[in-house]
Design an enzyme around this catalytic site. Structure first.
Site, PDB file in Angstrom:
ATOM      1  N   GLY A  48       0.829  -1.201   0.000  1.00 59.84           N
ATOM      2  CA  GLY A  48       0.000   0.000   0.000  1.00 59.84           C
ATOM      3  C   GLY A  48       0.861   1.247   0.000  1.00 59.84           C
ATOM      4  CD  GLN A  53       3.242   5.840   2.593  1.00 60.46           C
ATOM      5  OE1 GLN A  53       2.216   5.332   2.137  1.00 60.46           O
ATOM      6  NE2 GLN A  53       4.239   5.125   3.101  1.00 60.46           N
ATOM      7  CB  CYS A  90       5.219   2.035   7.379  1.00 54.52           C
ATOM      8  SG  CYS A  90       4.701   3.535   6.515  1.00 54.52           S
ATOM      9  CG  LEU A  91       6.496   0.938   1.298  1.00 60.22           C
ATOM     10  CD1 LEU A  91       5.786   1.264  -0.013  1.00 60.22           C
ATOM     11  CD2 LEU A  91       7.650  -0.024   1.081  1.00 60.22           C
ATOM     12  CG  HIS A 132      -0.561   1.118   6.999  1.00 62.42           C
ATOM     13  ND1 HIS A 132       0.384   0.639   7.867  1.00 62.42           N
ATOM     14  CD2 HIS A 132       0.074   1.982   6.185  1.00 62.42           C
ATOM     15  CE1 HIS A 132       1.556   1.211   7.579  1.00 62.42           C
ATOM     16  NE2 HIS A 132       1.386   2.025   6.564  1.00 62.42           N
ATOM     17  CD  GLU A 133      -0.902   2.490   2.613  1.00 58.94           C
ATOM     18  OE1 GLU A 133      -0.556   3.697   2.478  1.00 58.94           O
ATOM     19  OE2 GLU A 133      -0.093   1.614   2.935  1.00 58.94           O
ATOM     20  CG  HIS A 136       0.218   6.707   5.492  1.00 59.07           C
ATOM     21  ND1 HIS A 136       1.313   7.269   6.122  1.00 59.07           N
ATOM     22  CD2 HIS A 136       0.541   5.409   5.273  1.00 59.07           C
ATOM     23  CE1 HIS A 136       2.246   6.351   6.274  1.00 59.07           C
ATOM     24  NE2 HIS A 136       1.801   5.204   5.775  1.00 59.07           N
TER      25      HIS A 136
END
Length: 165
Positions: A48, A53, A90-91, A132-133, A136
């Site tokens: 995701g 991000q 997480c990226l 999660h996304e 963000h």
């Protein structure tokens, strides 16, 4: 399409904590952003990615848990139920993993790249990634939901197991 730079908590924590604005224009710029985000997600081996991000303060998310890319514009969770603990990373927080508590089931309402509304339901991994996304987009990182961070030893075991496969 282009690979975009993924912002990290260590360098960009102030930016990553901002709240994203809704998308109002469904145009070629949005389509390019979605295409770039999907390519960036795949290149980073993630599941995701939120627009924030990659430095864009818009309510845009791409998700791919292995069944094709879901593009979410202005997504909201309209229903959630159950509870699960799962491994989450997480990226934007490379090298850190934790056990989180999230809903086991979610229903999400969003728009596609053309502005059409749709809904989907997801369980387990899809529920976790969706939460999660969407978090963000409100400036919330997964660390807020962590029950326990993995230790260096646990991370090393995970790493060696994935190399064996």
């Amino acid at each position: 399409m282009a690979i975009r730079n993924i912002l990290t908590e260590s360098n960009d924590s102030e930016f990553l904590s901002k709240k994203c604005r809704p998308v109002e224009k469904f145009d070629e710029r949005l389509a390019s952003l979605l295409d770039d985000m999907a390519e960036t997600l795949h290149q980073a081996n993630g599941v995701g990615l939120a627009a924030i991000q990659v430095g864009v303060l818009r309510r845009v998310v791409v998700i791919d848990i292995g069944d094709g890319v879901k593009e979410l514009v202005n997504p909201v969770i309209v229903e959630q139920s159950g509870e699960q603990e799962s491994l989450e990373g997480c990226l934007s927080i490379p090298g850190k993993w934790g056990i989180t508590k999230r809903p086991k089931h979610v229903k999400v309402r969003a728009q596609d790249r053309h502005g059409n509304w749709f809904e989907y339901e997801g369980d387990d991994l899809l529920a976790t990634v969706s939460c999660h996304e969407i978090d963000h987009l409100d400036g919330v990182l997964f660390l807020k939901h962590v029950v326990r961070m993995l230790t260096e030893e646990e991370l090393e075991k995970m790493s060696s197991k994935s190399e064996d496969q």
